[in-house]
Design a protein around this motif. Structure first.
Motif, PDB file in Angstrom:
ATOM      1  N   ASN A   1      37.891  -7.819   2.750  1.00  0.00           N
ATOM      2  CA  ASN A   1      37.347  -7.107   1.599  1.00  0.00           C
ATOM      3  C   ASN A   1      37.366  -5.591   1.794  1.00  0.00           C
ATOM      4  O   ASN A   1      37.624  -4.843   0.851  1.00  0.00           O
ATOM      5  N   ARG A   2      37.096  -5.142   3.002  1.00  0.00           N
ATOM      6  CA  ARG A   2      36.973  -3.704   3.236  1.00  0.00           C
ATOM      7  C   ARG A   2      38.285  -3.042   3.603  1.00  0.00           C
ATOM      8  O   ARG A   2      38.516  -1.881   3.248  1.00  0.00           O
ATOM      9  N   PHE A   3      39.131  -3.757   4.333  1.00  0.00           N
ATOM     10  CA  PHE A   3      40.367  -3.151   4.792  1.00  0.00           C
ATOM     11  C   PHE A   3      41.617  -3.736   4.146  1.00  0.00           C
ATOM     12  O   PHE A   3      42.702  -3.172   4.268  1.00  0.00           O
ATOM     13  N   GLY A   4      41.469  -4.878   3.500  1.00  0.00           N
ATOM     14  CA  GLY A   4      42.630  -5.518   2.917  1.00  0.00           C
ATOM     15  C   GLY A   4      43.591  -6.054   3.965  1.00  0.00           C
ATOM     16  O   GLY A   4      44.798  -6.144   3.724  1.00  0.00           O
ATOM     17  N   ILE A   5      43.086  -6.432   5.132  1.00  0.00           N
ATOM     18  CA  ILE A   5      43.922  -6.906   6.239  1.00  0.00           C
ATOM     19  C   ILE A   5      43.844  -8.426   6.315  1.00  0.00           C
ATOM     20  O   ILE A   5      42.752  -8.997   6.456  1.00  0.00           O
ATOM     21  N   ASP A   6      44.991  -9.084   6.251  1.00  0.00           N
ATOM     22  CA  ASP A   6      45.074 -10.535   6.403  1.00  0.00           C
ATOM     23  C   ASP A   6      45.408 -10.863   7.850  1.00  0.00           C
ATOM     24  O   ASP A   6      46.382 -10.350   8.406  1.00  0.00           O
ATOM     25  N   LEU A   7      44.619 -11.727   8.453  1.00  0.00           N
ATOM     26  CA  LEU A   7      44.794 -12.086   9.855  1.00  0.00           C
ATOM     27  C   LEU A   7      45.056 -13.576  10.004  1.00  0.00           C
ATOM     28  O   LEU A   7      44.633 -14.378   9.169  1.00  0.00           O
ATOM     29  N   ALA A   8      45.756 -13.929  11.083  1.00  0.00           N
ATOM     30  CA  ALA A   8      45.908 -15.339  11.448  1.00  0.00           C
ATOM     31  C   ALA A   8      44.616 -15.758  12.144  1.00  0.00           C
ATOM     32  O   ALA A   8      44.453 -15.583  13.358  1.00  0.00           O
ATOM     33  N   ARG A   9      43.689 -16.284  11.390  1.00  0.00           N
ATOM     34  CA  ARG A   9      42.333 -16.499  11.887  1.00  0.00           C
ATOM     35  C   ARG A   9      42.258 -17.514  13.012  1.00  0.00           C
ATOM     36  O   ARG A   9      41.406 -17.426  13.889  1.00  0.00           O
ATOM     37  N   GLY A  10      43.151 -18.495  12.996  1.00  0.00           N
ATOM     38  CA  GLY A  10      43.114 -19.509  14.043  1.00  0.00           C
ATOM     39  C   GLY A  10      43.496 -18.986  15.406  1.00  0.00           C
ATOM     40  O   GLY A  10      43.258 -19.640  16.418  1.00  0.00           O
ATOM     41  N   ALA A  11      44.089 -17.785  15.443  1.00  0.00           N
ATOM     42  CA  ALA A  11      44.524 -17.203  16.707  1.00  0.00           C
ATOM     43  C   ALA A  11      43.551 -16.152  17.226  1.00  0.00           C
ATOM     44  O   ALA A  11      43.885 -15.372  18.114  1.00  0.00           O
ATOM     45  N   ILE A  12      42.337 -16.122  16.663  1.00  0.00           N
ATOM     46  CA  ILE A  12      41.325 -15.137  17.075  1.00  0.00           C
ATOM     47  C   ILE A  12      40.005 -15.858  17.338  1.00  0.00           C
ATOM     48  O   ILE A  12      39.561 -16.671  16.529  1.00  0.00           O
ATOM     49  N   GLU A  13      39.390 -15.545  18.471  1.00  0.00           N
ATOM     50  CA  GLU A  13      38.067 -16.066  18.790  1.00  0.00           C
ATOM     51  C   GLU A  13      37.174 -14.908  19.228  1.00  0.00           C
ATOM     52  O   GLU A  13      37.654 -13.797  19.484  1.00  0.00           O
ATOM     53  N   PHE A  14      35.867 -15.190  19.322  1.00  0.00           N
ATOM     54  CA  PHE A  14      34.901 -14.147  19.632  1.00  0.00           C
ATOM     55  C   PHE A  14      34.069 -14.520  20.861  1.00  0.00           C
ATOM     56  O   PHE A  14      33.692 -15.690  21.037  1.00  0.00           O
ATOM     57  N   VAL A  15      33.807 -13.518  21.682  1.00  0.00           N
ATOM     58  CA  VAL A  15      32.818 -13.633  22.742  1.00  0.00           C
ATOM     59  C   VAL A  15      31.611 -12.811  22.291  1.00  0.00           C
ATOM     60  O   VAL A  15      31.708 -11.584  22.128  1.00  0.00           O
ATOM     61  N   TYR A  16      30.495 -13.485  22.047  1.00  0.00           N
ATOM     62  CA  TYR A  16      29.307 -12.813  21.521  1.00  0.00           C
ATOM     63  C   TYR A  16      28.454 -12.273  22.671  1.00  0.00           C
ATOM     64  O   TYR A  16      28.010 -13.023  23.531  1.00  0.00           O
ATOM     65  N   LEU A  17      28.240 -10.969  22.649  1.00  0.00           N
ATOM     66  CA  LEU A  17      27.489 -10.283  23.697  1.00  0.00           C
ATOM     67  C   LEU A  17      26.036 -10.112  23.267  1.00  0.00           C
ATOM     68  O   LEU A  17      25.757  -9.679  22.145  1.00  0.00           O
ATOM     69  N   LYS A  18      25.123 -10.416  24.170  1.00  0.00           N
ATOM     70  CA  LYS A  18      23.695 -10.373  23.848  1.00  0.00           C
ATOM     71  C   LYS A  18      23.031  -9.058  24.233  1.00  0.00           C
ATOM     72  O   LYS A  18      21.911  -8.789  23.808  1.00  0.00           O
ATOM     73  N   ARG A  19      23.700  -8.245  25.039  1.00  0.00           N
ATOM     74  CA  ARG A  19      23.050  -7.052  25.595  1.00  0.00           C
ATOM     75  C   ARG A  19      23.655  -5.752  25.060  1.00  0.00           C
ATOM     76  O   ARG A  19      23.789  -4.781  25.789  1.00  0.00           O
ATOM     77  N   ARG A  20      24.007  -5.744  23.793  1.00  0.00           N
ATOM     78  CA  ARG A  20      24.613  -4.547  23.221  1.00  0.00           C
ATOM     79  C   ARG A  20      23.645  -3.356  23.204  1.00  0.00           C
ATOM     80  O   ARG A  20      24.062  -2.194  23.208  1.00  0.00           O
ATOM     81  N   GLY A  21      22.367  -3.644  23.216  1.00  0.00           N
ATOM     82  CA  GLY A  21      21.381  -2.563  23.193  1.00  0.00           C
ATOM     83  C   GLY A  21      21.500  -1.600  24.355  1.00  0.00           C
ATOM     84  O   GLY A  21      21.077  -0.446  24.256  1.00  0.00           O
ATOM     85  N   CYS A  22      22.103  -2.040  25.459  1.00  0.00           N
ATOM     86  CA  CYS A  22      22.186  -1.165  26.631  1.00  0.00           C
ATOM     87  C   CYS A  22      23.205  -0.041  26.451  1.00  0.00           C
ATOM     88  O   CYS A  22      23.271   0.861  27.289  1.00  0.00           O
ATOM     89  N   VAL A  23      23.999  -0.066  25.376  1.00  0.00           N
ATOM     90  CA  VAL A  23      24.919   1.048  25.122  1.00  0.00           C
ATOM     91  C   VAL A  23      24.446   1.908  23.953  1.00  0.00           C
ATOM     92  O   VAL A  23      25.134   2.855  23.566  1.00  0.00           O
ATOM     93  N   GLU A  24      23.289   1.609  23.391  1.00  0.00           N
ATOM     94  CA  GLU A  24      22.760   2.409  22.300  1.00  0.00           C
ATOM     95  C   GLU A  24      22.219   3.727  22.837  1.00  0.00           C
ATOM     96  O   GLU A  24      21.494   3.758  23.832  1.00  0.00           O
ATOM     97  N   ALA A  25      22.574   4.829  22.169  1.00  0.00           N
ATOM     98  CA  ALA A  25      22.127   6.148  22.624  1.00  0.00           C
ATOM     99  C   ALA A  25      20.604   6.259  22.608  1.00  0.00           C
ATOM    100  O   ALA A  25      20.011   6.951  23.443  1.00  0.00           O
ATOM    101  N   GLU A  26      19.964   5.567  21.657  1.00  0.00           N
ATOM    102  CA  GLU A  26      18.503   5.634  21.561  1.00  0.00           C
ATOM    103  C   GLU A  26      17.813   5.112  22.808  1.00  0.00           C
ATOM    104  O   GLU A  26      16.672   5.467  23.080  1.00  0.00           O
ATOM    105  N   LYS A  27      18.499   4.272  23.570  1.00  0.00           N
ATOM    106  CA  LYS A  27      17.913   3.716  24.794  1.00  0.00           C
ATOM    107  C   LYS A  27      17.917   4.725  25.935  1.00  0.00           C
ATOM    108  O   LYS A  27      17.274   4.504  26.964  1.00  0.00           O
ATOM    109  N   TRP A  28      18.662   5.802  25.763  1.00  0.00           N
ATOM    110  CA  TRP A  28      18.825   6.758  26.856  1.00  0.00           C
ATOM    111  C   TRP A  28      18.522   8.168  26.364  1.00  0.00           C
ATOM    112  O   TRP A  28      19.429   8.989  26.191  1.00  0.00           O
ATOM    113  N   PRO A  29      17.264   8.503  26.138  1.00  0.00           N
ATOM    114  CA  PRO A  29      16.924   9.851  25.678  1.00  0.00           C
ATOM    115  C   PRO A  29      17.221  10.916  26.727  1.00  0.00           C
ATOM    116  O   PRO A  29      17.364  12.088  26.395  1.00  0.00           O
ATOM    117  N   ARG A  30      17.319  10.539  28.000  1.00  0.00           N
ATOM    118  CA  ARG A  30      17.733  11.439  29.071  1.00  0.00           C
ATOM    119  C   ARG A  30      18.922  10.815  29.786  1.00  0.00           C
ATOM    120  O   ARG A  30      19.058   9.595  29.836  1.00  0.00           O
TER     121      ARG A  30
END
Length: 513
Positions: free
Chosen positions: A140-169
C-alpha cells in the motif's frame, strides 16, 4: 507508492536511519557550577569499562556453540528448490515503519528476487506486526510486490536497547552496544548465508562475519559519527548534541573529543567487517571512506518514487506564491530558520503581493517533543508577525501531500549537511523549484545542473535563501517551467527505482557469485 509516513515528512534519516545522537539537555550553569574533574574522569572510566564489556561479550559469544542454528532452517516454510537456497538476512529492526529506509529494504529484497531464483530472505525485525500485515503495508505504501513465500521474519524482543531514549548519556556508545545485543538475539535465532545491515548498526557485523561465517554487506544511510560532529565539539559550539555545560569547559571538551575519537576508531573497526559497503550519497561516501577505510565502497542512491510525483502538472498558475517545506519536526531540520527566511523574504515583497505568500510546513510529529516544537514554531511565527503567512499541516495523508505539492511553486529545505534528503528529489519531480542549504546531499548530488540547465538554488544563509525566493517570484512562468522540467528529468535519471535496483545488484553481485 511512497510511504504515507513520507507524506508526513519522513525522510531517509528518520527513525530508520543509523543510530543518532540523542539531544542532551541544555543546562544553564556558570563555569563554577560545571561538573568537577572527578565527574569527567568518571565519564572516561565508564567508557573504558563499557568497551571492555563489549569486547568480553564477543569472547563469550565466541565460546557459544551456535553452529547448529543452521539446522533451524527446517522451521522456515520456504518453497525449497532441488538444492538448498542462499538465505539472505536483512537486519532492519524497524521494517514496518514505512519510511525511506524501509523503501530501501523492500526494494533491495525485490531486486534480489527479480534477479536470482535461489534467494530466500530473512528479515530481523522488532515490530510485532504479523507477516501479512507487513506485506500489506509494503504494497500500500510503496507499491512493491514481493514473493511472500520466499520471505520470513525473525522477531526481536529487545529492540528497546537501541532506542536513543534509553541512553540519555553516552548515546553513541549505548546504542551501539545495544545493537550488538539485539544482533546477538537475531544471531541465536537464525544464521543466514549472507548478512546485510540496512539500518546502520555496524556493531552487529563482526558477530555475523566472524562467528556466523557469513558474507556481510552494509547500506549506510548516515554515519554514526562524523568529522562534522568532532568539529562541533572541538569548536566548543553549543548545539543539540553538545550540551552547554560541556562546550563551556575546556577540560570536558577534551574528554568528549577523546571519547568521540576512540568511538570513531571502534566504529571504523567494526565497519570494515563488511565485505561490501553501500552508501546513499557522496557526503556519506566521503565520511565513511575516511572512517572505515574500506576498499569496496559503492554509492547507491536511495529509490525515490519519482514516477508518482511526475504525474502532477508541472505548470503553476495563479497569483498565489506558495512555498512548501517537508520534513519531520526535529531540531536538525531547522524549521525556525525557514520562518526567518520567510520574514526576510516578505521584507522585499510589495504589500499587495505579500498577502498571497504562504509558507506551508508539512511534517510528522513522532511524539510529545515534536508537538512541543510545533507550538514553539507557531509562537515564533507570531512574534515575527508572519503567522498569517504560515500554515502547519501535521501528519497528513499522501493524497493531501500531493495536493500541497501541486499548488506549491517553491520547496524550501534548510537542514545543514543533510546526508541525502529524499524529499528534495520528490519535490523536484513534482515540479517545485528547489531552494536548499548549500551542503551535504543537496549540494553534491541533488541540486546539480543537468545537461547545462539549472535545476534549483543553493544558499548558505537565510539572507541568500530569501534572495533566491525573490528571484523565483520575479521570474517568468516560462523560466520557472524550464527549470522545473530540467529538475524533473535529472531526478528521474539519477534517483528512480530502476536506477537503485541496478546499482544495488551491481554492488552485491560478488556476494552471490
Amino acid at each position: 507508492m511512497v510511504a504515507q509516513s513520507r507524506a508526513m515528512g519522513e525522510t531517509e534519516n528518520d527513525r530508520n536511519a543509523a543510530p543518532t545522537v540523542f539531544p542532551e539537555p541544555v543546562i544553564q550553569t556558570t563555569q563554577e557550577e560545571a561538573p568537577s574533574y572527578q565527574t569527567a574522569w568518571l565519564l572516561l572510566y565508564s567508557l573504558i569499562i563499557a568497551l571492555s564489556i563489549f569486547l568480553l561479550m564477543i569472547v563469550i559469544v565466541k565460546l557459544i556453540s551456535v553452529w547448529n542454528t543452521r539446522k533451524n532452517f527446517k522451521k522456515w516454510q520456504f518453497n525449497l528448490l532441488s538444492h538448498p537456497p542462499v538465505v539472505v538476512g536483512f537486519f532492519h529492526p524497524y521494517c514496518n515503519a514505512g519510511g525511506g529506509g524501509e523503501r530501501v529494504l523492500w526494494q533491495s529484497i525485490r531486486a534480489l528476487q527479480s534477479r536470482y531464483n535461489f534467494i530466500r530472505c530473512i528479515v530481523y525485525t522488532g515490530d510485532r506486526a504479523n507477516k501479512e500485515s507487513i506485506f500489506s503495508k509494503v504494497k500500500n505504501r510503496f507499491g512493491i510486490d514481493l514473493a511472500r513465500g520466499a520471505i520470513e521474519f525473525v522477531y526481536l524482543k529487545r529492540r528497546g536497547c537501541v532506542e536513543a531514549e534509553k541512553w540519555p548519556r553516552f548515546t553513541l556508545l549505548g546504542q551501539s552496544i545495544g545493537s550488538f545485543f539485539l544482533g546477538l538475539e537475531g544471531f541465536l535465532n537464525f544464521v543466514p548465508d549472507v548478512y546485510i545491515d540496512t539500518m546502520g548498526y555496524a556493531f552487529t557485523l563482526p558477530l555475523f562475519r566472524w562467528i556466523g561465517r557469513c558474507k556481510t554487506a552494509s547500506y549506510v544511510h548516515y554515519p554514526v559519527i562524523s568529522q562534522d560532529m568532532l568539529q562541533v565539539v572541538q569548536n566548543r559550539e553549543n548545539t543539540f548534541n553538545n550540551a552547554r555545560w560541556i562546550s563551556r569547559s575546556r577540560f570536558l571538551t577534551k574528554c568528549k573529543l577523546y571519547y568521540y575519537r576512540l568511538f570513531a576508531k571502534f566504529y571504523g573497526f567494526v565497519g570494515r567487517r563488511s565485505n561490501v559497503v553501500m552508501v546513499n550519497s557522496t557526503w556519506t561516501h566521503r565520511h565513511i571512506s575516511k572512517l572505515w577505510g574500506c576498499g569496496r565502497l559503492f554509492i547507491v542512491y536511495p529509490p525515490c518514487d519519482t514516477s508518482t510525483f511526475q504525474q502532477l502538472p508541472i505548470a503553476r498558475s495563479g497569483k498565489h506564491f506558495t512555498i512548501i517545506s517537508i520534513g519531520q519536526f526535529r531540531p536538525e531540520k531547522k524549521h525556525e530558520v525557514q520562518l526567518e527566511v520567510l520574514k526576510e523574504f516578505l521584507s522585499y515583497v510589495r504589500p499587495e503581493i505579500r498577502k498571497n505568500v504562504k509558507l506551508v510546513l508539512v511534517g510528522g510529529c513522532r511524539n510529545s517533543e515534536d508537538d512541543a516544537r510545533v507550538t514553539i514554531l507557531k509562537n515564533l511565527a507570531k512574534s515575527l508577525h508572519i503567522d498569517k503567512n504560515v500554515r502547519f499541516e501535521l501528519n497528513i495523508p499522501f493524497q493531501d501531500l500531493q495536493n500541497e505539492l501541486k499548488n506549491a511553486k517553491v520547496a524550501l529545505h534548510t537542514m545543514e549537511n543533510e546526508h541525502f534528503g529524499i524529499v528534495l528529489p520528490e519535490c523536484m519531480a513534482a515540479g517545485c523549484v528547489m531552494v536548499a542549504h548549500n551542503s551535504g546531499g543537496p549540494k553534491d548530488d541533488i541540486v546539480v545542473d543537468w545537461q547545462g540547465n539549472k535545476v534549483g538554488y543553493l544558499a548558505d544563509d537565510k539572507e541568500n535563501m530569501a534572495s533566491c525566493l525573490v528571484e523565483v517570484l520575479n521570474s517568468s512562468d516560462m523560466d520557472r517551467r524550464t527549470m522545473a522540467e530540467a529538475a524533473r528529468a535529472s531526478v528521474d535519471a539519477k534517483f528512480s527505482v530502476s536506477v537503485f535496483e541496478a546499482s544495488f545488484l551491481r554492488a552485491t553481485e560478488d556476494l552471490f557469485g
